[in-house]
Write an enzyme that holds these catalytic residues in place. Structure first.
Site, PDB file in Angstrom:
ATOM      1  NE  ARG A   1     -11.002  -9.619  -1.778  1.00 34.13           N
ATOM      2  CZ  ARG A   1     -11.371  -8.720  -2.695  1.00 34.13           C
ATOM      3  NH1 ARG A   1     -11.688  -9.104  -3.910  1.00 34.13           N
ATOM      4  NH2 ARG A   1     -11.406  -7.443  -2.399  1.00 34.13           N
TER       5      ARG A   1
ATOM      6  CE  LYS B   1      -3.768  -1.801   2.928  1.00 34.62           C
ATOM      7  NZ  LYS B   1      -4.910  -1.657   2.035  1.00 34.62           N
TER       8      LYS B   1
HETATM    9 MN    MN Z   1      -5.493  -5.372   2.049  1.00 35.83          MN
END
Ligand code: MN
Ligand code: MN
Length: 465
Positions: free
Chosen positions: A317, A243
């Site tokens: 997920r 990120k």
């Molecule tokens: Mn993530």
């Protein structure tokens, strides 16, 4: 924990706290001393929601307080928070105008006392403002139960990842289980591979703090089975698809789903709801190391579905996939999962409105009604079948991320749905778990969202019978 801030009315000495709105202030004025009416006018107090006015007695003491609240028949959860946050310490007797109900108003009063001062060299002085209200102890205790659950979410989320890694999150779960006589089982590190949780191992294996699956069971096995699953990514660097710094800044909150599952479990166990409760928390840190999982890798999940890793930042997920598959192996009567899953859900609905996904329209309708009744909002988004193709993979059964920039919250929910067995009644909450700015009773930082709505649902479904 919050019981010290609310008392039943037994005639004890307390300062009057008059609730008024912009209409009912005129009624309050009727029959008051001219001196008090003049003071209210001189101060320009109009009964606006959130405004507060202390009324002086002839001797200079406080003779009472006027608190402005929104118009309506019942208080919302945050309507008393401005007063509770600003009044001098003391005991206040609630005097609603007309037929106004206290309603959810207790909650904000209690939570105005919430502080996260673990890292402050000098803890803020506690200024207890005790609310004197009501004649039914169970109602006040219920408010305290809810406040304690919200505070648990906030504490767990606010604690930085350096002090809230997978092992510490498991400690918090163990303490909760021990307090209520629940059983807890932990599957740690390579045991995840041996026991069939490859996705949890894959996401968490690069971190110094070993990945694990927390499994709590409580209650009579003959009662309806309620299973709560929470995303416990204690820090999400994004993995190798790292990120940018701005997106990483708040990632201590990526275990917010786990915090919600544990807090809801706390309420269930504290209230001794007649259910067989199970809580599953895959607790990992999505970190970077030589053994980190890579874009392009393929994992065979617990359910047997193979997943190509399109992006290591779509890790939530993955860890949920094996946990949901495990949950469905015993066919629970109700399965709820909580996750700070996608930025796309925030783009769609903003920070204050969590997304609800469920194929069960009855459940969605019930949840919406409870959410509305307790002012804990959520909004249903569709499990739109037409977008399943967005998760297509060229080498595996599915991809964990969509190439399209569209409908990211929906494709994430569709991904999860692949791991939920069809007869199971299931709802997925994609939430922010964070207040970006402070409001009365709601400081900037970790926040519970959908927690009270889900509690209202469980209470209605399982207590009444
Ligand atoms: Mn993530
Ligand atoms: Mn994440």
């Amino acid at each position: 924990m919050f019981t010290q801030y609310i008392e039943l009315d037994s005639g004890q000495p307390a300062t009057p706290l008059w609730l008024v709105d912009e209409d009912s202030l005129a009624l309050w004025r009727d029959g008051r001393e001219a001196r008090q009416v003049a003071w209210v006018a001189a101060q320009g107090f109009k009964g606006k929601a959130g405004d507060l006015l202390l009324l002086p007695a002839a001797d200079g003491q406080c003779a009472g307080v006027l608190a402005g609240v929104p118009r309506g028949d019942a208080l919302g959860p945050w309507d008393l928070a401005p007063a509770a946050g600003r009044l001098p310490a003391g005991r206040y007797r609630l005097l609603p105008d007309g037929k106004r109900q206290l309603g959810e108003g207790r909650l904000g009063w209690l939570l105005a006392h919430y502080r996260f001062d673990r890292y402050r060299s000098e803890a803020a002085a506690t200024e207890p403002r005790v609310l004197v209200a009501g004649e039914d102890a169970t109602v006040n205790l219920e408010a305290c139960r809810q406040a304690a659950a919200v505070a648990l979410v906030r504490d767990l989320v606010n604690t930085p990842a350096g002090d809230m890694g997978p092992a510490v999150l498991a400690d918090a779960a163990r303490q909760l289980a021990a307090r209520h006589g629940a059983e807890m089982h932990e599957t740690i590190g390579d045991a995840l591979l041996a026991e069939g949780f490859p996705t949890i191992h894959m996401v968490g294996r690069a971190a110094a703090d070993a990945p694990r699956l927390i499994d709590i069971r409580w209650g009579d096995p003959d009662h309806p089975k309620v299973t709560l699953v929470g995303k416990g990514v204690c820090f999400d660097s994004g993995g190798l698809d790292l990120k940018p710094s701005s997106a990483m800044l708040l990632m201590k909150k990526d275990m917010g789903g786990a915090a919600h599952a544990l807090a809801l479990a706390q309420m269930v166990m504290d209230a001794r709801l007649p259910v067989r409760l199970r809580v599953l928390v895959p607790a990992v840190e999505n970190s970077v190391s030589g053994n980190a999982f890579r874009p392009g890798d393929v994992v065979r999940t617990r359910k047997g579905i193979t997943v190509e890793i399109g992006n290591t930042d779509a890790e939530g997920r993955l860890v949920l996939a094996d946990a949901l598959a495990l949950a469905c192996e015993e066919t629970p009567d109700l399965l709820l999962d909580f996750a700070t899953l996608t930025g796309a859900a925030r783009v769609a609905l903003g920070p204050e409105l969590p997304a609800l996904f469920t194929p069960d329209t009855t459940l969605a309708t019930e949840l919406a009604a409870h959410a509305d009744a307790v002012s804990d909002p959520l909004w249903r988004l569709p499990l739109w079948d037409g977008y399943r193709d967005m998760l297509a993979s060229t080498v595996a059964d599915i991809n964990n991320s969509s190439e399209s920039g569209f409908a990211g919250a929906i494709t994430a929910a569709l991904f999860l749905q692949r791991f939920v067995a069809s007869p199971v009644t299931w709802a997925h909450f994609d939430l922010y778990a964070w207040n970006g700015s402070a409001k009365p009773g709601r400081p900037k930082g970790g926040e519970a969202m959908t927690l009270r709505a889900c509690w209202a649902l469980l209470s209605a479904r399982f207590i009444a019978k």
